[in-house]
Design a protein around this motif. Structure first.
Motif, PDB file in Angstrom:
ATOM      1  N   TYR A 165       0.781  -0.466  -0.269  1.00 23.79           N
ATOM      2  CA  TYR A 165      -0.105   0.046   0.282  1.00 23.79           C
ATOM      3  C   TYR A 165       1.109   1.269   0.170  1.00 23.79           C
ATOM      4  CZ  TYR A 165      -4.664  -1.597   0.926  1.00 23.79           C
ATOM      5  OH  TYR A 165      -6.367  -1.916   0.064  1.00 23.79           O
ATOM      6  N   SER A 166       2.116   1.264   1.082  1.00 27.71           N
ATOM      7  CA  SER A 166       2.787   2.304   1.003  1.00 27.71           C
ATOM      8  C   SER A 166       3.897   2.778  -0.727  1.00 27.71           C
ATOM      9  CB  SER A 166       3.951   2.449   1.801  1.00 27.71           C
ATOM     10  OG  SER A 166       3.626   2.010   3.108  1.00 27.71           O
ATOM     11  N   GLU A 167       4.331   1.484  -1.549  1.00 32.29           N
ATOM     12  CA  GLU A 167       4.233   1.713  -2.547  1.00 32.29           C
ATOM     13  C   GLU A 167       3.362   2.702  -3.274  1.00 32.29           C
ATOM     14  OE1 GLU A 167       6.044  -2.250  -3.454  1.00 32.29           O
ATOM     15  OE2 GLU A 167       7.300  -2.761  -2.117  1.00 32.29           O
ATOM     16  N   ILE A 168       2.014   1.773  -3.778  1.00 31.12           N
ATOM     17  CA  ILE A 168       1.170   2.205  -5.093  1.00 31.12           C
ATOM     18  C   ILE A 168       0.464   3.836  -4.029  1.00 31.12           C
ATOM     19  CG2 ILE A 168      -0.993   1.766  -5.951  1.00 31.12           C
ATOM     20  CD1 ILE A 168      -0.430  -0.826  -5.091  1.00 31.12           C
ATOM     21  N   LEU A 169       0.814   3.394  -2.806  1.00 31.83           N
ATOM     22  CA  LEU A 169      -0.613   4.542  -2.684  1.00 31.83           C
ATOM     23  C   LEU A 169       1.343   6.219  -2.589  1.00 31.83           C
ATOM     24  CD1 LEU A 169      -3.053   3.624  -0.621  1.00 31.83           C
ATOM     25  CD2 LEU A 169      -3.311   5.025  -2.864  1.00 31.83           C
ATOM     26  N   GLU A 170       2.742   6.173  -2.598  1.00 33.92           N
ATOM     27  CA  GLU A 170       3.611   6.501  -2.532  1.00 33.92           C
ATOM     28  C   GLU A 170       3.828   7.553  -0.889  1.00 33.92           C
ATOM     29  OE1 GLU A 170       3.613   9.785  -4.997  1.00 33.92           O
ATOM     30  OE2 GLU A 170       3.842   7.395  -7.177  1.00 33.92           O
ATOM     31  N   LEU A 171       3.478   6.659   0.402  1.00 37.32           N
ATOM     32  CA  LEU A 171       3.036   7.233   1.649  1.00 37.32           C
ATOM     33  C   LEU A 171       4.404   7.358   2.469  1.00 37.32           C
ATOM     34  CD1 LEU A 171      -0.012   4.686   2.454  1.00 37.32           C
ATOM     35  CD2 LEU A 171       0.436   7.165   1.594  1.00 37.32           C
ATOM     36  N   ASN A 172       5.380   6.182   1.692  1.00 36.33           N
ATOM     37  CA  ASN A 172       6.534   6.734   2.856  1.00 36.33           C
ATOM     38  C   ASN A 172       7.287   8.247   2.548  1.00 36.33           C
ATOM     39  OD1 ASN A 172       6.678   4.045   3.030  1.00 36.33           O
ATOM     40  ND2 ASN A 172       7.978   3.437   1.498  1.00 36.33           N
ATOM     41  N   ALA A 173       7.078   8.830   1.662  1.00 44.16           N
ATOM     42  CA  ALA A 173       7.797  10.624   0.875  1.00 44.16           C
ATOM     43  C   ALA A 173       6.787  11.059   2.133  1.00 44.16           C
ATOM     44  CB  ALA A 173       7.363  10.270  -0.360  1.00 44.16           C
ATOM     45  N   LYS A 174       5.406  10.813   2.093  1.00 37.99           N
ATOM     46  CA  LYS A 174       4.483  11.535   3.198  1.00 37.99           C
ATOM     47  C   LYS A 174       4.861  11.124   4.812  1.00 37.99           C
ATOM     48  CE  LYS A 174       1.233  11.725  -0.552  1.00 37.99           C
ATOM     49  NZ  LYS A 174       0.181  10.888  -1.275  1.00 37.99           N
ATOM     50  N   HIS A 175       5.825  10.761   4.584  1.00 39.41           N
ATOM     51  CA  HIS A 175       5.545   9.668   6.506  1.00 39.41           C
ATOM     52  C   HIS A 175       4.362   9.313   7.277  1.00 39.41           C
ATOM     53  CE1 HIS A 175       9.940  11.867   6.582  1.00 39.41           C
ATOM     54  NE2 HIS A 175       9.367  12.633   5.657  1.00 39.41           N
ATOM     55  N   LEU A 176       3.693   8.797   6.414  1.00 39.20           N
ATOM     56  CA  LEU A 176       2.553   7.919   6.687  1.00 39.20           C
ATOM     57  C   LEU A 176       2.654   6.233   6.613  1.00 39.20           C
ATOM     58  CD1 LEU A 176       0.121  10.038   4.857  1.00 39.20           C
ATOM     59  CD2 LEU A 176      -0.248  10.486   7.621  1.00 39.20           C
ATOM     60  N   THR A 177       1.785   5.744   7.618  1.00 37.21           N
ATOM     61  CA  THR A 177       1.641   4.564   6.929  1.00 37.21           C
ATOM     62  C   THR A 177       0.551   3.842   7.400  1.00 37.21           C
ATOM     63  OG1 THR A 177       4.596   3.989   9.065  1.00 37.21           O
ATOM     64  CG2 THR A 177       2.538   2.077   9.326  1.00 37.21           C
TER      65      THR A 177
END
Length: 211
Positions: A165-177
């Motif tokens: 999910y983090s990869e597809i929604l690009e969450l790591n760059a937003k510091h979200l889990t």
């Protein structure tokens, strides 16, 4: 029967959504405002709610959700995320919000902010995320009841792969889990689960009155 109990008896974890039916913009605004008003520890709201409308993106998420088709067939998918890097900036933003919203004494609120910063400084990053994750479950409970009150179906899910999910929604760059996901929409007439009796423990087993 009380309306609250009617709502809770009506809802169930929908297995099959009617992909042709979409939630109205007015109902979606009620859901958003309900989630905004969700209680959280310290009032800090260490969460962000992603409302995924794109069917194409949700199709990508199905393999990361162990093949659960509800992800794409529902009207919308709500992904409840926690901040993975709870920092002093989050506390400062909360303090500023309290001061502007309540016209509070800045010194008193800043002292409370200092207490929060000290508390979080003594926690590991992993424990901060655990703490924030608990707030996500409070929000999920409010989301489920709000949807039931609107006669919208919802399926709470822990069964997904957060890393994908983090990869597809690009969450790591937003510091979200991503912590929880919840498709919302309208049950399909062919979903036989809706006709099953709700299985719950009785009150005598669940409750003990201490006087």
């Amino acid at each position: 029967m009380h309306k609250i109990i009617e709502d809770l008896n009506w809802r169930y974890a929908t297995k099959k959504f009617d992909a042709s039916k979409k939630i109205s913009s007015s109902d979606l605004e009620v859901i958003k405002e309900s989630l905004r008003l969700t209680p959280s520890s310290y009032g800090l709201q260490p969460l962000q709610f992603l409302i995924v409308e794109s069917v194409a993106i949700r199709q990508q998420l199905i393999p990361a959700s162990y093949g659960q088709q509800q992800i794409a067939d529902a009207s919308h998918l709500i992904v409840i995320c926690a901040y993975s890097d709870l920092t002093d900036d989050h506390v400062d933003a909360y303090v500023d919000n309290v001061i502007s919203t309540r016209n509070s004494d800045p010194e008193a609120v800043k002292n409370y902010g200092g207490f929060m910063k000290k508390t979080f400084a003594e926690m590991t990053d992993a424990n901060k995320l655990i703490w924030a994750s608990k707030q996500a479950y409070i929000a999920l409970g409010q989301l489920l009841h709000t949807c039931a009150n609107l006669r919208l179906d919802a399926t709470p899910m822990e069964g997904f792969i957060p890393e994908r999910y983090s990869e597809i929604l690009e969450l790591n760059a937003k510091h979200l889990t991503p912590i929880l996901v919840c498709p919302i929409g309208y049950r399909h007439s062919e979903d036989g689960t809706q006709h099953l009796n709700k299985v719950r423990k009785g009150q005598t087993e669940l409750f003990k009155i201490i006087k």
